[in-house]
Design a protein around this motif. Sequence first.
Motif, PDB file in Angstrom:
ATOM      1  N   SER A 302     -44.450  14.203  33.047  1.00  0.00           N
ATOM      2  CA  SER A 302     -45.433  14.224  34.138  1.00  0.00           C
ATOM      3  C   SER A 302     -45.282  13.116  35.173  1.00  0.00           C
ATOM      4  CB  SER A 302     -46.851  14.148  33.557  1.00  0.00           C
ATOM      5  OG  SER A 302     -47.086  12.867  32.981  1.00  0.00           O
ATOM      6  N   GLY A 303     -44.503  12.074  34.852  1.00  0.00           N
ATOM      7  CA  GLY A 303     -44.317  10.993  35.808  1.00  0.00           C
ATOM      8  C   GLY A 303     -45.353   9.887  35.748  1.00  0.00           C
ATOM      9  N   TYR A 304     -46.345  10.011  34.873  1.00  0.00           N
ATOM     10  CA  TYR A 304     -47.321   8.930  34.726  1.00  0.00           C
ATOM     11  C   TYR A 304     -46.663   7.749  34.013  1.00  0.00           C
ATOM     12  CZ  TYR A 304     -51.348  11.679  36.255  1.00  0.00           C
ATOM     13  OH  TYR A 304     -52.250  12.402  37.003  1.00  0.00           O
ATOM     14  N   ILE A 305     -46.990   6.550  34.447  1.00  0.00           N
ATOM     15  CA  ILE A 305     -46.307   5.349  33.969  1.00  0.00           C
ATOM     16  C   ILE A 305     -47.008   4.804  32.729  1.00  0.00           C
ATOM     17  CG2 ILE A 305     -45.502   3.050  34.608  1.00  0.00           C
ATOM     18  CD1 ILE A 305     -45.748   4.004  37.566  1.00  0.00           C
ATOM     19  N   PRO A 306     -46.277   4.538  31.646  1.00  0.00           N
ATOM     20  CA  PRO A 306     -46.895   4.052  30.409  1.00  0.00           C
ATOM     21  C   PRO A 306     -47.568   2.693  30.586  1.00  0.00           C
ATOM     22  CG  PRO A 306     -44.665   4.841  29.992  1.00  0.00           C
ATOM     23  CD  PRO A 306     -44.830   4.784  31.483  1.00  0.00           C
ATOM     24  N   LEU A 307     -48.676   2.508  29.869  1.00  0.00           N
ATOM     25  CA  LEU A 307     -49.343   1.209  29.833  1.00  0.00           C
ATOM     26  C   LEU A 307     -48.818   0.347  28.687  1.00  0.00           C
ATOM     27  CD1 LEU A 307     -52.962   2.262  30.807  1.00  0.00           C
ATOM     28  CD2 LEU A 307     -51.608   0.514  31.957  1.00  0.00           C
ATOM     29  N   ASP A 314     -37.172   6.199  32.379  1.00  0.00           N
ATOM     30  CA  ASP A 314     -36.029   6.338  33.276  1.00  0.00           C
ATOM     31  C   ASP A 314     -36.365   5.635  34.600  1.00  0.00           C
ATOM     32  OD1 ASP A 314     -34.036   7.133  35.029  1.00  0.00           O
ATOM     33  OD2 ASP A 314     -33.961   9.198  34.295  1.00  0.00           O
ATOM     34  N   GLU A 315     -35.967   4.386  34.708  1.00  0.00           N
ATOM     35  CA  GLU A 315     -36.291   3.587  35.888  1.00  0.00           C
ATOM     36  C   GLU A 315     -35.638   4.152  37.148  1.00  0.00           C
ATOM     37  OE1 GLU A 315     -38.326   1.087  36.339  1.00  0.00           O
ATOM     38  OE2 GLU A 315     -38.765   0.317  34.329  1.00  0.00           O
ATOM     39  N   LEU A 318     -37.823   6.871  38.420  1.00  0.00           N
ATOM     40  CA  LEU A 318     -39.035   6.306  39.009  1.00  0.00           C
ATOM     41  C   LEU A 318     -38.746   5.759  40.409  1.00  0.00           C
ATOM     42  CD1 LEU A 318     -42.028   5.572  38.643  1.00  0.00           C
ATOM     43  CD2 LEU A 318     -41.294   3.403  37.619  1.00  0.00           C
ATOM     44  N   VAL A 319     -37.647   5.058  40.565  1.00  0.00           N
ATOM     45  CA  VAL A 319     -37.279   4.513  41.878  1.00  0.00           C
ATOM     46  C   VAL A 319     -36.971   5.641  42.854  1.00  0.00           C
ATOM     47  CG1 VAL A 319     -35.565   3.162  43.140  1.00  0.00           C
ATOM     48  CG2 VAL A 319     -36.464   2.307  40.970  1.00  0.00           C
ATOM     49  N   ASP A 320     -36.305   6.674  42.372  1.00  0.00           N
ATOM     50  CA  ASP A 320     -35.974   7.808  43.240  1.00  0.00           C
ATOM     51  C   ASP A 320     -37.231   8.510  43.743  1.00  0.00           C
ATOM     52  OD1 ASP A 320     -34.045   9.814  44.339  1.00  0.00           O
ATOM     53  OD2 ASP A 320     -35.114  11.133  42.957  1.00  0.00           O
ATOM     54  N   ARG A 321     -38.231   8.672  42.866  1.00  0.00           N
ATOM     55  CA  ARG A 321     -39.447   9.399  43.231  1.00  0.00           C
ATOM     56  C   ARG A 321     -40.458   8.518  43.970  1.00  0.00           C
ATOM     57  NH1 ARG A 321     -40.085  13.789  39.447  1.00  0.00           N
ATOM     58  NH2 ARG A 321     -38.125  14.956  39.630  1.00  0.00           N
ATOM     59  N   MET A 322     -40.628   7.277  43.504  1.00  0.00           N
ATOM     60  CA  MET A 322     -41.704   6.424  44.025  1.00  0.00           C
ATOM     61  C   MET A 322     -41.216   5.259  44.880  1.00  0.00           C
ATOM     62  SD  MET A 322     -44.667   7.695  42.884  1.00  0.00           S
ATOM     63  CE  MET A 322     -43.922   9.214  43.524  1.00  0.00           C
ATOM     64  N   GLY A 323     -39.941   4.912  44.750  1.00  0.00           N
ATOM     65  CA  GLY A 323     -39.397   3.827  45.555  1.00  0.00           C
ATOM     66  C   GLY A 323     -39.480   2.459  44.924  1.00  0.00           C
ATOM     67  N   TYR A 324     -39.994   2.373  43.673  1.00  0.00           N
ATOM     68  CA  TYR A 324     -40.199   1.080  43.023  1.00  0.00           C
ATOM     69  C   TYR A 324     -39.923   1.200  41.525  1.00  0.00           C
ATOM     70  CZ  TYR A 324     -43.030   0.594  47.264  1.00  0.00           C
ATOM     71  OH  TYR A 324     -43.471   0.603  48.566  1.00  0.00           O
ATOM     72  N   THR A 325     -39.540   0.068  40.904  1.00  0.00           N
ATOM     73  CA  THR A 325     -39.454   0.014  39.454  1.00  0.00           C
ATOM     74  C   THR A 325     -40.856  -0.146  38.877  1.00  0.00           C
ATOM     75  OG1 THR A 325     -39.269  -2.403  39.374  1.00  0.00           O
ATOM     76  CG2 THR A 325     -37.206  -1.149  39.623  1.00  0.00           C
ATOM     77  N   ARG A 326     -40.978   0.041  37.582  1.00  0.00           N
ATOM     78  CA  ARG A 326     -42.282  -0.151  36.935  1.00  0.00           C
ATOM     79  C   ARG A 326     -42.760  -1.594  37.115  1.00  0.00           C
ATOM     80  NH1 ARG A 326     -43.409   1.013  30.572  1.00  0.00           N
ATOM     81  NH2 ARG A 326     -41.468  -0.158  30.398  1.00  0.00           N
TER      82      ARG A 326
END
Length: 357
Positions: A302-307, A314-315, A318-326
Amino acid sequence: MTSKLPVTRRGLLAGAAATLASPAIFTRPVFAQGKGEVIQCNFGGGVATAFKKSYGDLFTEQTGIPFKIVEVPSTETALISNVSSPIYNSSYHSYSGSMKLIKMGVTEPLKLSDFPALKDTPKSMLPMIDDDHVSGIPIQFLFYGLAFNSASAAKEDFASWNSLIDPKWKGQVTLTNPVFASLYDVPWYSRMLTGDQTKVEAGIAHYKKVSDNALTTYTSMAQNQQLLQRGDAVASAYYSSQVWILKEGGGSTVDIVIPEEGALMIPYVFVIPKNAPHMEAAIEFAKFAGTAAPQERNFANSGYIPLNSTAKIDENLLVDRMGYTREQIVSKTFNPDWGLIENGREALIKRIEAALG
Protein backbone atom coordinates in the motif's frame (compact mmCIF):
# COMPACT_ATOMS: atom_id res chain seq x y z
CA MET A 1 -18.92 -6.71 3.47
CA THR A 2 -16.93 -9.28 5.48
CA SER A 3 -13.92 -10.99 3.95
CA LYS A 4 -13.68 -14.76 4.17
CA LEU A 5 -11.33 -16.33 6.68
CA PRO A 6 -7.92 -16.88 5.10
CA VAL A 7 -7.25 -20.52 4.13
CA THR A 8 -3.65 -21.31 3.24
CA ARG A 9 -2.06 -24.47 1.91
CA ARG A 10 0.02 -24.59 5.07
CA GLY A 11 -3.13 -24.42 7.18
CA LEU A 12 -4.79 -27.25 5.23
CA LEU A 13 -1.74 -29.46 5.52
CA ALA A 14 -1.40 -28.71 9.22
CA GLY A 15 -5.04 -29.66 9.79
CA ALA A 16 -4.65 -32.96 7.95
CA ALA A 17 -1.46 -33.78 9.81
CA ALA A 18 -3.07 -32.99 13.15
CA THR A 19 -5.87 -35.46 12.46
CA LEU A 20 -3.43 -38.31 11.91
CA ALA A 21 -0.70 -37.36 14.37
CA SER A 22 -0.20 -37.80 18.09
CA PRO A 23 -1.82 -35.49 20.69
CA ALA A 24 1.44 -33.60 21.11
CA ILE A 25 1.36 -32.47 17.49
CA PHE A 26 -2.27 -31.40 17.89
CA THR A 27 -1.42 -29.02 20.74
CA ARG A 28 -0.67 -25.85 18.73
CA PRO A 29 -3.89 -25.70 16.65
CA VAL A 30 -6.04 -26.38 19.73
CA PHE A 31 -4.22 -23.68 21.70
CA ALA A 32 -4.63 -21.15 18.86
CA GLN A 33 -8.30 -21.88 18.35
CA GLY A 34 -8.89 -21.59 22.07
CA LYS A 35 -7.91 -17.93 21.86
CA GLY A 36 -10.82 -17.24 19.52
CA GLU A 37 -10.42 -15.07 16.44
CA VAL A 38 -9.52 -11.53 15.37
CA ILE A 39 -12.49 -9.58 14.00
CA GLN A 40 -11.11 -6.34 12.64
CA CYS A 41 -13.13 -3.23 11.83
CA ASN A 42 -11.58 -1.53 8.81
CA PHE A 43 -12.35 0.52 5.72
CA GLY A 44 -13.49 -1.21 2.57
CA GLY A 45 -11.96 -1.81 -0.83
CA GLY A 46 -8.22 -1.64 -1.32
CA VAL A 47 -7.54 -0.77 2.31
CA ALA A 48 -9.14 -3.98 3.60
CA THR A 49 -7.46 -6.04 0.89
CA ALA A 50 -4.03 -4.68 1.77
CA PHE A 51 -4.51 -5.24 5.50
CA LYS A 52 -5.71 -8.81 5.02
CA LYS A 53 -2.66 -9.62 2.90
CA SER A 54 -0.20 -7.75 5.09
CA TYR A 55 -1.46 -8.48 8.58
CA GLY A 56 -4.23 -11.07 8.57
CA ASP A 57 -2.73 -13.78 6.40
CA LEU A 58 0.69 -13.55 8.04
CA PHE A 59 -0.82 -13.50 11.55
CA THR A 60 -2.89 -16.63 10.91
CA GLU A 61 0.07 -18.36 9.31
CA GLN A 62 2.24 -17.69 12.38
CA THR A 63 -0.31 -18.28 15.15
CA GLY A 64 -3.14 -20.39 13.76
CA ILE A 65 -5.62 -17.75 14.98
CA PRO A 66 -8.31 -16.90 12.38
CA PHE A 67 -8.49 -13.30 11.16
CA LYS A 68 -11.28 -11.57 9.31
CA ILE A 69 -12.11 -7.99 8.35
CA VAL A 70 -15.52 -6.35 8.53
CA GLU A 71 -15.60 -3.45 6.07
CA VAL A 72 -17.33 -0.25 7.24
CA PRO A 73 -17.58 3.37 5.99
CA SER A 74 -16.30 4.77 9.32
CA THR A 75 -14.41 2.75 11.91
CA GLU A 76 -15.02 5.38 14.61
CA THR A 77 -18.78 5.31 14.06
CA ALA A 78 -18.79 1.50 14.00
CA LEU A 79 -17.05 1.22 17.37
CA ILE A 80 -19.13 3.94 19.01
CA SER A 81 -22.42 2.49 17.77
CA ASN A 82 -21.53 -0.95 19.15
CA VAL A 83 -20.04 0.22 22.46
CA SER A 84 -22.67 -1.51 24.61
CA SER A 85 -22.07 -4.85 22.90
CA PRO A 86 -18.75 -4.85 21.00
CA ILE A 87 -18.47 -7.09 17.97
CA TYR A 88 -14.88 -6.19 16.94
CA ASN A 89 -11.63 -6.80 18.82
CA SER A 90 -9.37 -4.79 16.51
CA SER A 91 -9.96 -1.55 14.62
CA TYR A 92 -7.95 0.82 12.42
CA HIS A 93 -7.77 4.55 13.22
CA SER A 94 -5.74 7.72 12.93
CA TYR A 95 -4.02 8.88 16.11
CA SER A 96 -6.64 11.60 16.52
CA GLY A 97 -9.42 9.03 16.19
CA SER A 98 -7.80 6.77 18.75
CA MET A 99 -7.53 9.69 21.19
CA LYS A 100 -11.23 10.46 20.71
CA LEU A 101 -12.19 6.85 21.40
CA ILE A 102 -10.04 6.69 24.55
CA LYS A 103 -11.58 9.93 25.78
CA MET A 104 -15.07 8.48 25.24
CA GLY A 105 -14.17 5.26 27.05
CA VAL A 106 -14.75 3.14 23.95
CA THR A 107 -11.28 1.55 23.70
CA GLU A 108 -8.72 -0.02 26.03
CA PRO A 109 -5.63 1.92 27.11
CA LEU A 110 -2.70 -0.37 26.33
CA LYS A 111 0.22 -0.68 28.75
CA LEU A 112 3.46 0.03 26.95
CA SER A 113 5.39 -2.66 28.81
CA ASP A 114 2.95 -5.35 27.63
CA PHE A 115 3.96 -4.87 23.99
CA PRO A 116 7.72 -5.49 23.59
CA ALA A 117 7.81 -4.55 19.88
CA LEU A 118 6.94 -0.95 20.73
CA LYS A 119 10.51 -0.41 21.91
CA ASP A 120 11.36 -0.25 18.20
CA THR A 121 9.00 2.69 17.59
CA PRO A 122 10.52 6.04 18.64
CA LYS A 123 8.72 7.41 21.70
CA SER A 124 8.01 10.67 19.86
CA MET A 125 5.84 8.64 17.48
CA LEU A 126 3.90 6.71 20.12
CA PRO A 127 0.26 7.70 20.84
CA MET A 128 0.91 8.23 24.55
CA ILE A 129 -2.07 8.92 26.82
CA ASP A 130 -0.01 8.94 30.03
CA ASP A 131 3.50 7.90 31.05
CA ASP A 132 2.74 4.18 30.78
CA HIS A 133 -0.06 3.73 28.24
CA VAL A 134 -0.79 4.19 24.54
CA SER A 135 -4.13 4.57 22.80
CA GLY A 136 -3.33 1.80 20.32
CA ILE A 137 -0.56 -0.05 18.50
CA PRO A 138 1.25 2.30 16.07
CA ILE A 139 1.76 0.72 12.67
CA GLN A 140 2.28 3.23 9.85
CA PHE A 141 2.17 6.84 8.72
CA LEU A 142 1.77 9.13 5.75
CA PHE A 143 2.48 12.84 5.43
CA TYR A 144 0.33 15.84 4.62
CA GLY A 145 2.39 17.63 2.00
CA LEU A 146 1.84 19.92 -0.95
CA ALA A 147 0.53 18.11 -4.03
CA PHE A 148 0.74 19.77 -7.44
CA ASN A 149 0.05 19.21 -11.13
CA SER A 150 3.50 18.61 -12.60
CA ALA A 151 2.35 19.50 -16.12
CA SER A 152 1.41 23.01 -14.97
CA ALA A 153 4.09 23.76 -12.40
CA ALA A 154 7.46 22.61 -11.09
CA LYS A 155 8.47 21.34 -7.67
CA GLU A 156 10.37 24.58 -7.11
CA ASP A 157 7.12 26.55 -7.47
CA PHE A 158 5.97 24.99 -4.20
CA ALA A 159 9.10 25.23 -2.11
CA SER A 160 7.08 27.03 0.57
CA TRP A 161 3.59 26.58 1.97
CA ASN A 162 3.11 30.29 1.25
CA SER A 163 2.72 29.35 -2.42
CA LEU A 164 -0.89 28.42 -1.63
CA ILE A 165 -1.61 32.08 -0.86
CA ASP A 166 0.48 33.49 -3.71
CA PRO A 167 -1.70 35.64 -6.07
CA LYS A 168 0.03 33.83 -8.92
CA TRP A 169 -2.12 30.79 -8.12
CA LYS A 170 -5.37 32.64 -7.45
CA GLY A 171 -8.29 30.34 -8.22
CA GLN A 172 -5.95 27.40 -8.90
CA VAL A 173 -5.60 25.75 -5.49
CA THR A 174 -8.02 23.59 -3.50
CA LEU A 175 -8.46 23.03 0.21
CA THR A 176 -10.20 20.63 2.55
CA ASN A 177 -13.23 21.55 4.66
CA PRO A 178 -13.15 22.84 8.28
CA VAL A 179 -13.79 19.38 9.76
CA PHE A 180 -10.50 18.08 8.38
CA ALA A 181 -8.74 21.45 8.54
CA SER A 182 -9.23 21.26 12.33
CA LEU A 183 -7.15 18.08 12.33
CA TYR A 184 -4.48 18.87 9.77
CA ASP A 185 -4.25 22.31 8.15
CA VAL A 186 -4.79 24.58 11.13
CA PRO A 187 -2.60 22.67 13.63
CA TRP A 188 0.13 22.46 10.99
CA TYR A 189 -0.06 26.12 9.98
CA SER A 190 -0.07 27.10 13.67
CA ARG A 191 3.10 25.11 14.28
CA MET A 192 4.69 26.31 11.03
CA LEU A 193 4.11 29.98 11.77
CA THR A 194 4.64 30.13 15.53
CA GLY A 195 6.44 26.94 16.53
CA ASP A 196 3.44 26.04 18.71
CA GLN A 197 0.50 23.95 17.49
CA THR A 198 -1.79 25.47 20.16
CA LYS A 199 -1.51 29.02 18.78
CA VAL A 200 -4.44 28.37 16.50
CA GLU A 201 -5.21 32.03 15.73
CA ALA A 202 -2.25 32.08 13.36
CA GLY A 203 -3.28 28.78 11.79
CA ILE A 204 -6.87 29.88 11.27
CA ALA A 205 -5.74 33.15 9.66
CA HIS A 206 -3.45 31.30 7.24
CA TYR A 207 -6.14 28.77 6.35
CA LYS A 208 -8.49 31.69 5.64
CA LYS A 209 -5.89 33.17 3.25
CA VAL A 210 -5.67 29.84 1.41
CA SER A 211 -9.46 29.77 1.23
CA ASP A 212 -9.51 33.26 -0.31
CA ASN A 213 -7.06 32.03 -2.98
CA ALA A 214 -8.85 28.75 -3.68
CA LEU A 215 -10.84 27.47 -6.60
CA THR A 216 -12.97 25.26 -4.33
CA THR A 217 -13.21 23.30 -1.12
CA TYR A 218 -13.13 19.69 -2.28
CA THR A 219 -15.76 17.29 -1.00
CA SER A 220 -14.01 13.98 -1.66
CA MET A 221 -10.63 12.48 -2.48
CA ALA A 222 -11.91 11.49 -5.91
CA GLN A 223 -12.95 15.06 -6.70
CA ASN A 224 -9.63 16.53 -5.62
CA GLN A 225 -7.64 13.95 -7.53
CA GLN A 226 -9.59 14.66 -10.69
CA LEU A 227 -9.04 18.40 -10.30
CA LEU A 228 -5.30 17.90 -9.81
CA GLN A 229 -4.92 15.32 -12.57
CA ARG A 230 -6.73 17.44 -15.15
CA GLY A 231 -4.89 20.61 -14.13
CA ASP A 232 -8.12 22.38 -13.17
CA ALA A 233 -6.36 22.85 -9.84
CA VAL A 234 -2.61 23.32 -9.73
CA ALA A 235 -1.93 22.61 -6.05
CA SER A 236 -3.40 21.44 -2.76
CA ALA A 237 -2.39 20.46 0.75
CA TYR A 238 -2.88 16.72 0.38
CA TYR A 239 -2.14 13.22 1.60
CA SER A 240 0.98 11.43 0.37
CA SER A 241 -0.93 8.13 0.29
CA GLN A 242 -3.32 9.48 -2.36
CA VAL A 243 -0.45 10.61 -4.58
CA TRP A 244 1.09 7.16 -4.12
CA ILE A 245 -2.16 5.55 -5.31
CA LEU A 246 -2.26 7.78 -8.39
CA LYS A 247 1.34 6.95 -9.31
CA GLU A 248 0.87 3.26 -8.66
CA GLY A 249 -2.04 3.35 -11.11
CA GLY A 250 0.17 4.91 -13.78
CA GLY A 251 -0.71 8.57 -13.20
CA SER A 252 2.06 10.95 -14.20
CA THR A 253 0.64 14.45 -13.72
CA VAL A 254 0.42 14.70 -9.91
CA ASP A 255 3.45 14.92 -7.63
CA ILE A 256 4.02 15.92 -4.01
CA VAL A 257 6.63 17.94 -2.16
CA ILE A 258 7.55 18.61 1.45
CA PRO A 259 8.07 22.40 1.48
CA GLU A 260 11.02 24.02 3.23
CA GLU A 261 8.94 24.59 6.39
CA GLY A 262 8.26 20.85 6.66
CA ALA A 263 4.99 18.94 6.68
CA LEU A 264 2.57 17.16 9.00
CA MET A 265 2.97 13.48 9.87
CA ILE A 266 -0.30 11.52 10.06
CA PRO A 267 0.20 8.19 11.87
CA TYR A 268 -2.23 5.28 12.31
CA VAL A 269 -2.93 2.62 14.92
CA PHE A 270 -4.85 -0.55 15.69
CA VAL A 271 -7.00 -0.18 18.81
CA ILE A 272 -8.79 -2.72 21.02
CA PRO A 273 -12.40 -1.94 22.00
CA LYS A 274 -13.32 -2.31 25.67
CA ASN A 275 -15.06 -5.58 26.55
CA ALA A 276 -14.16 -6.92 23.11
CA PRO A 277 -14.85 -10.58 22.30
CA HIS A 278 -11.90 -12.97 22.13
CA MET A 279 -9.62 -10.64 24.09
CA GLU A 280 -6.75 -13.14 24.12
CA ALA A 281 -6.71 -13.20 20.32
CA ALA A 282 -6.93 -9.39 20.25
CA ILE A 283 -3.86 -9.05 22.48
CA GLU A 284 -1.92 -11.58 20.40
CA PHE A 285 -2.73 -9.65 17.25
CA ALA A 286 -1.80 -6.30 18.82
CA LYS A 287 1.60 -7.68 19.82
CA PHE A 288 2.12 -8.99 16.30
CA ALA A 289 0.98 -5.76 14.60
CA GLY A 290 3.72 -3.73 16.28
CA THR A 291 6.49 -5.88 14.82
CA ALA A 292 8.43 -5.21 11.64
CA ALA A 293 7.24 -8.05 9.37
CA PRO A 294 3.59 -7.05 8.77
CA GLN A 295 4.52 -3.38 8.46
CA GLU A 296 7.12 -4.26 5.83
CA ARG A 297 4.53 -6.28 3.93
CA ASN A 298 1.98 -3.47 4.11
CA PHE A 299 4.46 -0.96 2.67
CA ALA A 300 4.86 -3.27 -0.31
CA ASN A 301 1.07 -3.60 -0.63
CA SER A 302 0.00 0.00 0.00
CA GLY A 303 2.94 2.39 0.31
CA TYR A 304 2.28 3.36 3.93
CA ILE A 305 5.53 3.90 5.81
CA PRO A 306 6.22 1.65 8.84
CA LEU A 307 6.47 3.19 12.30
CA ASN A 308 8.63 0.31 13.54
CA SER A 309 12.14 1.64 12.91
CA THR A 310 13.56 -1.86 12.29
CA ALA A 311 11.21 -2.51 9.35
CA LYS A 312 13.03 -2.76 6.03
CA ILE A 313 11.41 -1.19 2.98
CA ASP A 314 12.27 -0.57 -0.65
CA GLU A 315 13.84 2.88 -0.29
CA ASN A 316 14.31 3.21 -4.05
CA LEU A 317 10.59 2.75 -4.61
CA LEU A 318 9.79 5.28 -1.88
CA VAL A 319 12.13 7.86 -3.44
CA ASP A 320 10.70 7.18 -6.89
CA ARG A 321 7.10 7.67 -5.70
CA MET A 322 7.50 10.35 -3.02
CA GLY A 323 10.86 11.96 -3.73
CA TYR A 324 12.34 11.26 -0.27
CA THR A 325 13.83 8.45 1.81
CA ARG A 326 12.06 7.36 4.98
CA GLU A 327 14.72 9.09 7.10
CA GLN A 328 14.22 12.33 5.18
CA ILE A 329 10.43 12.15 5.56
CA VAL A 330 10.68 11.53 9.31
CA SER A 331 13.14 14.40 9.74
CA LYS A 332 10.99 16.83 7.72
CA THR A 333 7.61 16.04 9.31
CA PHE A 334 5.96 17.06 12.58
CA ASN A 335 3.94 14.58 14.64
CA PRO A 336 1.70 16.80 16.80
CA ASP A 337 0.06 16.16 20.15
CA TRP A 338 -3.11 14.48 18.85
CA GLY A 339 -4.68 14.46 22.29
CA LEU A 340 -4.55 18.25 22.38
CA ILE A 341 -6.01 18.45 18.90
CA GLU A 342 -8.87 16.12 19.73
CA ASN A 343 -9.66 17.86 23.03
CA GLY A 344 -10.17 21.22 21.34
CA ARG A 345 -11.42 20.06 17.97
CA GLU A 346 -15.14 20.81 18.20
CA ALA A 347 -14.49 24.38 19.31
CA LEU A 348 -11.84 24.79 16.61
CA ILE A 349 -14.22 23.69 13.85
CA LYS A 350 -16.65 26.41 14.92
CA ARG A 351 -13.87 29.01 14.94
CA ILE A 352 -12.74 28.01 11.46
CA GLU A 353 -16.29 28.15 10.12
CA ALA A 354 -16.79 31.59 11.69
CA ALA A 355 -13.54 32.84 10.10
CA LEU A 356 -14.73 31.69 6.69
CA GLY A 357 -18.02 33.55 7.20
